[in-house]
Design a protein around this motif. Sequence first.
Motif, short mmCIF file in Angstrom:
data_model
loop_
_atom_site.label_atom_id
_atom_site.label_comp_id
_atom_site.label_asym_id
_atom_site.label_seq_id
_atom_site.Cartn_x
_atom_site.Cartn_y
_atom_site.Cartn_z
N TYR A 1 16.03 20.00 -13.90
CA TYR A 1 15.80 18.87 -14.79
C TYR A 1 16.10 17.55 -14.09
CZ TYR A 1 14.88 21.93 -18.72
OH TYR A 1 14.30 22.84 -19.55
N TYR B 1 6.59 17.58 -12.96
CA TYR B 1 6.91 18.96 -13.35
C TYR B 1 6.22 19.96 -12.42
CZ TYR B 1 7.29 23.23 -16.10
OH TYR B 1 7.52 24.52 -16.50
N ASP C 1 4.21 21.92 -23.52
CA ASP C 1 4.93 22.68 -24.54
C ASP C 1 6.35 22.99 -24.04
OD1 ASP C 1 6.03 24.68 -26.08
OD2 ASP C 1 4.09 25.64 -26.49
N GLN C 2 7.36 22.50 -24.78
CA GLN C 2 8.76 22.69 -24.34
C GLN C 2 9.15 24.16 -24.20
OE1 GLN C 2 11.02 20.51 -23.16
NE2 GLN C 2 9.38 19.00 -23.28
N ASN C 3 8.62 25.01 -25.09
CA ASN C 3 8.94 26.44 -25.00
C ASN C 3 8.39 27.04 -23.72
OD1 ASN C 3 10.40 26.68 -27.29
ND2 ASN C 3 8.61 27.14 -28.59
N ASN C 4 7.18 26.63 -23.43
CA ASN C 4 6.52 27.06 -22.21
C ASN C 4 7.35 26.69 -20.99
OD1 ASN C 4 4.31 28.46 -21.71
ND2 ASN C 4 2.83 26.82 -22.19
N ILE C 5 7.78 25.43 -20.97
CA ILE C 5 8.56 24.94 -19.85
C ILE C 5 9.82 25.76 -19.68
CG2 ILE C 5 9.97 22.99 -19.07
CD1 ILE C 5 7.83 21.13 -20.16
N ARG C 6 10.53 25.96 -20.81
CA ARG C 6 11.77 26.72 -20.75
C ARG C 6 11.53 28.10 -20.16
NH1 ARG C 6 13.59 26.01 -25.99
NH2 ARG C 6 13.69 23.84 -25.37
N GLU D 1 18.95 25.47 -13.28
CA GLU D 1 18.24 24.77 -14.37
C GLU D 1 18.63 23.29 -14.40
OE1 GLU D 1 17.87 26.29 -18.26
OE2 GLU D 1 17.83 28.38 -17.60
N LYS E 1 4.64 12.53 -15.66
CA LYS E 1 5.55 13.62 -16.05
C LYS E 1 4.97 14.98 -15.68
CE LYS E 1 8.37 11.81 -19.81
NZ LYS E 1 8.39 11.68 -21.28
N GLU E 2 3.68 15.13 -15.91
CA GLU E 2 3.06 16.41 -15.59
C GLU E 2 3.09 16.67 -14.09
OE1 GLU E 2 -0.79 17.11 -17.38
OE2 GLU E 2 0.07 16.77 -19.38
#
Lengths: 320, 320, 320
Positions: C80, C109, B2-7, C76, C105-106
């Motif tokens: 990335y 991250y 989830d992009q929001n989660n990541i942010r 940040e 990707k996971e």
Amino acid sequence: MDQNNIREEIGGIVNKIIADYNGGKNIDAVDIFNKPDRNEVIDIVNNLFSVVYPGYFKDRSYKSYNPENGVAVITEDIFYRLNKQVSLALDFCKTRDQMCEEERKEESYRVCKAFFEKIPAIREFLETDLLATLDGDPAAKSFEEIILAYPGFIAITIYRLAHELYLLDVPVIPRLMTEYAHSKTGIDIHPGATIGKSFFIDHGTGIVVGETSVIGENVKIYQGVTIGALSTRGGQKLSGKKRHPTIEDNVVIYAGASILGGDTIIGKNSVIGGNTFITSSVPADTRVSIKNPEMEYRSAGGKEPVKEEIKQSDEWFYII
Amino acid sequence: MDQNNIREEIGGIVNKIIADYNGGKNIDAVDIFNKPDRNEVIDIVNNLFSVVYPGYFKDRSYKSYNPENGVAVITEDIFYRLNKQVSLALDFCKTRDQMCEEERKEESYRVCKAFFEKIPAIREFLETDLLATLDGDPAAKSFEEIILAYPGFIAITIYRLAHELYLLDVPVIPRLMTEYAHSKTGIDIHPGATIGKSFFIDHGTGIVVGETSVIGENVKIYQGVTIGALSTRGGQKLSGKKRHPTIEDNVVIYAGASILGGDTIIGKNSVIGGNTFITSSVPADTRVSIKNPEMEYRSAGGKEPVKEEIKQSDEWFYII
Amino acid sequence: MDQNNIREEIGGIVNKIIADYNGGKNIDAVDIFNKPDRNEVIDIVNNLFSVVYPGYFKDRSYKSYNPENGVAVITEDIFYRLNKQVSLALDFCKTRDQMCEEERKEESYRVCKAFFEKIPAIREFLETDLLATLDGDPAAKSFEEIILAYPGFIAITIYRLAHELYLLDVPVIPRLMTEYAHSKTGIDIHPGATIGKSFFIDHGTGIVVGETSVIGENVKIYQGVTIGALSTRGGQKLSGKKRHPTIEDNVVIYAGASILGGDTIIGKNSVIGGNTFITSSVPADTRVSIKNPEMEYRSAGGKEPVKEEIKQSDEWFYII
């Protein structure tokens, strides 16, 4: 502070510096416009990595879906840029007769053509160096790691490219290339040295390989090894003479060893131990080591010798 | 994912890092805005090469048909930029009283003026270093090769520039300059060292010349030479004391030699052999070498000593 | 010269080079598009200095009045970019099963999150290294000088960052990072080494710390020290085995010492003198030195021994 004053003072200082350029010093070359450019040569070297290791080094200027197209564009680009630098370097060389502009252009084109035609042969050597590196270093995890990160492999690559230009009698540029490698890696290989296939360097900092060295195939050397000259009290009179050793096939030279002199030959399959100091020839199939070096062990106060004798390992002293 | 989660997660991590800046560590300087900038100092050093060796280094920003105009523009440009960095460095120095803004500006202007007025004198020394290098190295082909490629010559140039700023009591910047040279060449000359004319360094990797060293005229040193201190068990209490040797005129120090201690003086015309280890003074006109080092030669199996005795060369052990 | 001719000739040479890419060499990777990019990794490392030493390194891309905002943006950004490189490196590793795109990707991250969460802990170590450096070097004038200029401190910083990625099983990138440090400083610390708090390196050129070394707290090492392996005749078969020494707390190792072998342990508080050569364990609280090395002193002609005996200093041979 008065800004006008400052401007005037700085102007005065600048004028004194410019006046000093007319003192006939060798460090001045204000009258010569066209010379090889160090930064341009370094940039050409960096681009040559994309040509000899296609796919390993990203190019930021040319985006293309077919990597071969990218390489074609880069190769042509370097060809033209190297041509320019070689032409400036030929002009540069004071010991040759000044060739006229047209002759110089033809000669630099001839040189560049010969150099690029050699690239497949250079790549054949580099492939053997890569295999020798993986084989020689237990810490090596992949070909990629070696190509992207190993200083010994970077230094060998630049040496092999510079050596071809050296053989083509290009002045200044080959040395600019190997000194760039020296600056990046601490490994100082003169472009005039002759080095066979499957050459392996580990760690590398402090290695010196002199101009007239001859190294066979499948040789391994470690950090701090000097393949050098004895006394150069002769200075420029020694220029061109063989002043550095010959190392035959399959020799290993461990860290910190010094092998010196133009008549010194290390015979094939020999192993030269760490920190040794060799100024005369060694027959084939020989292992050379320093005598078990004597150490003094004392208690912390520095007065009392340690009672129990501490023996060094019986291992040959192969520092890595 | 989830992009929001990541942010949110990344934001949380960043906040923890920023919170950590308030722990009162010496590695934090978030409250101090104005400091010398390492990259800016390195860029100034690179531009100074165009000023001291006019015509040898291309400038890409200023194109001019009269190279002297180019140099005038670059010199003024560096003057202003160095002035800025010196002013930041003066502020920087914690051991001085904080000078008010105006005083600091005046002091940095005074320093820069004195530095640029010294450039003709620095160039006089560099000309002698150039001649000493050509004279000392049979592999040197031209002045151009030395100026553009020789690491020893690059290190000496940067040292001579940094030393003047050191004498003018500028903090931090002289060391930033010589550490840039160290990074490029493997040659570590402290800006506080005193070095006479006609200094020659060959190969150079691993050379250390300590802060309080004094070196005379016409001295040659090779790779791996340490002109260093004995034990610094005293730590900061030794700061400012003479901890490094004095090398008199016309001395040659071959590769790997260590000369140590503030009371050690190497008398004029002496020759210090490779790999020697010297902790007390040597009279003038003396040659020092290691005792012919004993090596063990065995056959490939490692058990059998080689029968025929292998004698080292009778040459003095001058490693190059 | 006929321009059409030239174009054709160059085209022919380029085609031969491209044809050579299909010879099945390991130095070719034309079919693989996505790899870690060395320059990108180096840029990430340089930006990480702004994160771990906030306020000391200027960032040219982000201007902000609140330095914490600047750091947040940079952090940040690096997150990335590192994420991208790690994901390429995971794909890269030939010994793992190819993970599908999403899993990779996971994993990358997860790795980056873990890495950035470690930064406060890394900074805690770096703070102790900074204090150890000021304490150990009489020439150190300020924290600023150490952070901006000291090669030992730069190498330790990059090692500590790379080591965390190494512990997280990231291929290639940790070694790219430490080889960048090696290139800048001449200090070659493998990212796999384990090093405790308050580590101090002086000068540094030529230092090698091998992959399986274990170093305790409050250890000092000087230029040219090797913490290395004995013979690697085993090559890749030795991969993963402990081949390098263990150095316990509060040990000092002076310049040029070699300590070798996976079973060698230097006990706590011991002092290892300059140029020593150690291949077996040393008990705690011991001082080791080379036997007073014998030198030969002759008059300038090289024939006559100097009459007065020259005694080396009684100081322990601690080269700095």
